[in-house]
Design an enzyme around this catalytic site. Structure first.
Site, PDB file in Angstrom:
ATOM      1  N   ASP A 170       8.819  -4.902  18.294  1.00  0.00           N
ATOM      2  CA  ASP A 170      10.070  -4.141  18.420  1.00  0.00           C
ATOM      3  C   ASP A 170      11.037  -4.372  17.262  1.00  0.00           C
ATOM      4  OD1 ASP A 170      10.642  -6.764  19.002  1.00  0.00           O
ATOM      5  OD2 ASP A 170      11.788  -6.355  20.817  1.00  0.00           O
TER       6      ASP A 170
ATOM      7  N   GLY B 179      11.027 -16.817  21.181  1.00  0.00           N
ATOM      8  CA  GLY B 179       9.766 -16.907  21.902  1.00  0.00           C
ATOM      9  C   GLY B 179       8.607 -17.164  20.960  1.00  0.00           C
TER      10      GLY B 179
ATOM     11  N   THR C  25       6.761 -11.693  17.211  1.00  0.00           N
ATOM     12  CA  THR C  25       7.050 -11.284  18.585  1.00  0.00           C
ATOM     13  C   THR C  25       5.992 -10.293  19.031  1.00  0.00           C
ATOM     14  OG1 THR C  25       8.573 -10.010  19.995  1.00  0.00           O
ATOM     15  CG2 THR C  25       8.684  -9.584  17.641  1.00  0.00           C
TER      16      THR C  25
ATOM     17  N   ASP D 140      14.408 -10.659  16.449  1.00  0.00           N
ATOM     18  CA  ASP D 140      15.696 -10.180  15.942  1.00  0.00           C
ATOM     19  C   ASP D 140      16.830 -11.173  16.158  1.00  0.00           C
ATOM     20  OD1 ASP D 140      15.775  -9.828  18.667  1.00  0.00           O
ATOM     21  OD2 ASP D 140      16.290  -7.709  18.606  1.00  0.00           O
TER      22      ASP D 140
ATOM     23  N   ARG E 161      15.748 -22.094  22.114  1.00  0.00           N
ATOM     24  CA  ARG E 161      16.937 -21.278  21.886  1.00  0.00           C
ATOM     25  C   ARG E 161      18.139 -22.223  21.774  1.00  0.00           C
ATOM     26  NH1 ARG E 161      15.104 -16.210  22.478  1.00  0.00           N
ATOM     27  NH2 ARG E 161      13.354 -15.876  23.905  1.00  0.00           N
TER      28      ARG E 161
ATOM     29  N   ARG F 191      10.406  -5.071  26.981  1.00  0.00           N
ATOM     30  CA  ARG F 191      11.704  -4.847  27.621  1.00  0.00           C
ATOM     31  C   ARG F 191      12.358  -3.562  27.148  1.00  0.00           C
ATOM     32  NH1 ARG F 191      12.955 -10.079  26.513  1.00  0.00           N
ATOM     33  NH2 ARG F 191      14.204  -9.360  24.763  1.00  0.00           N
TER      34      ARG F 191
ATOM     35  N   ASP G 140       6.183  -7.966  21.181  1.00  0.00           N
ATOM     36  CA  ASP G 140       6.692  -6.644  21.575  1.00  0.00           C
ATOM     37  C   ASP G 140       6.610  -5.598  20.460  1.00  0.00           C
ATOM     38  OD1 ASP G 140       7.256  -7.614  24.058  1.00  0.00           O
ATOM     39  OD2 ASP G 140       9.424  -7.673  23.813  1.00  0.00           O
TER      40      ASP G 140
END
Length: 328
Positions: free
Chosen positions: A134, A15, A130, A107, A76, A176, A132
């Protein structure tokens, strides 16, 4: 390896996130500074397989530090998940004379880079991009700070409507698997409740929290929900349940969605991207490989890919306690 790297590739994978262009700019200009040729790899690993490379110089990246998204595009690649696909990518890199590459992504992108490094002993460095936040090994990923500011600004505007109409708004933000965005945005926007994957609040406690808010004189409420929250199947089902069991509010749902991933990066993300790009290229020059660049205690540090991929970024427990106090 100090003098063996003459050409470096840079790609964005997975993304997009605000700050990726600033990171591309930093990688390219750091290469130029050290007398290394830099090649942009378009469309992520799929472009690597197809040899979609373009030589870039300092002027190629002018005027992009303030732009969201990625000028190198992102995609992707299912083919890169196969040994045959990775072999094609390796052949394309060697044909172009590219000695190492920097991948900007999450990741999944790092997992691909790690496997590629293991199979071909190919120098690679990662920059975490990213919203997020995360990824283990850095306090901030590229785009996270911008996403927080975008979400807070949107919630501030929604609150105007909520207070005008005695409404309860459920606002879903991205996240998420982790609640970093929801927790920080919830505190920053003054939400009455924050729902995150790490804390299963439960429907009863949520209803009690809303009743408490009503008794304290609040005529409207904002509930920030991470998309990965476990209370309901989705935010709409959650809103329906609350409306059925707490009829004094009109309930509305707003999903901020991909607007959080767009827009001009914040000053913080631009500076972070610039620092990460320099660290990634200079680490390759000095012989480092198979690491992710990260921010720790305001210092650029390296984390092995396997730790970055397998490790878990932890929620800020102190901020969670602050949120409990602020929602009183």
């Amino acid at each position: 390896m100090l003098h063996s790297i003459k050409k470096v590739g840079v790609l964005t994978s997975g993304g997009d996130s605000p700050g990726m262009n600033a990171a591309i700019r930093s990688v390219v200009r750091t290469c130029v500074y050290h007398g290394i040729e830099c090649f942009g790899i378009y469309r992520g690993y799929q472009g690597m397989i197809e040899g979609d490379f373009e030589k870039m110089d300092a002027r190629s990246v002018k005027g992009i530090i303030n732009k969201g998204g990625t000028i190198l595009k992102s995609a992707r690649s299912q083919e890169f998940r196969t040994k045959e696909g990775r072999q094609k990518a390796y052949n394309a890199l060697k044909k172009a004379g590219i000695d190492a590459f920097v991948v900007i992504g999450g990741d999944g992108s790092f997992t691909g880079a790690m496997i590629f490094n293991q199979e071909f002993d190919y120098p690679v460095m990662g920059i975490p991009g990213t919203i997020d936040n995360d990824i283990f090994g850095t306090t901030h990923t590229l785009g996270y700070d911008t996403a927080l500011n975008t979400a807070v600004e949107a919630i501030d505007k929604i609150r105007d409507t909520a207070s005008s109409h005695n409404r309860l708004f459920f606002i879903e933000v991205m996240g998420r698997d982790v609640g970093h965005i929801a927790l920080n945005v919830g505190v920053g926007a003054g939400a009455e409740e924050i729902l995150i994957p790490e804390e299963d609040l439960g429907l009863d406690r949520l209803l009690e929290s809303l009743r408490r808010s009503k008794r304290s004189g609040k005529s409207s409420s904002i509930v920030v929900v991470a998309e990965g929250d476990k209370i309901g199947k989705n935010v709409f089902e959650l809103a329906d349940y609350v409306e059925q069991n707490k009829g004094e509010y009109e309930v509305r749902v707003s999903v901020l969605g991909h607007m959080q991933r767009g827009g001009s990066p914040s000053c913080f993300d631009r500076v972070l991207a610039s620092r990460m790009g320099v660290k990634a290229v200079e680490s390759l020059i000095t012989g480092k490989s198979n690491y992710m660049v990260g921010l720790k205690n305001d210092i650029m540090d390296l984390t092995p890919f396997d730790q970055a991929v397998k490790g878990k970024s932890k929620i800020n427990m102190e901020l969670l306690r602050v949120s409990d106090i602020m929602t009183i």
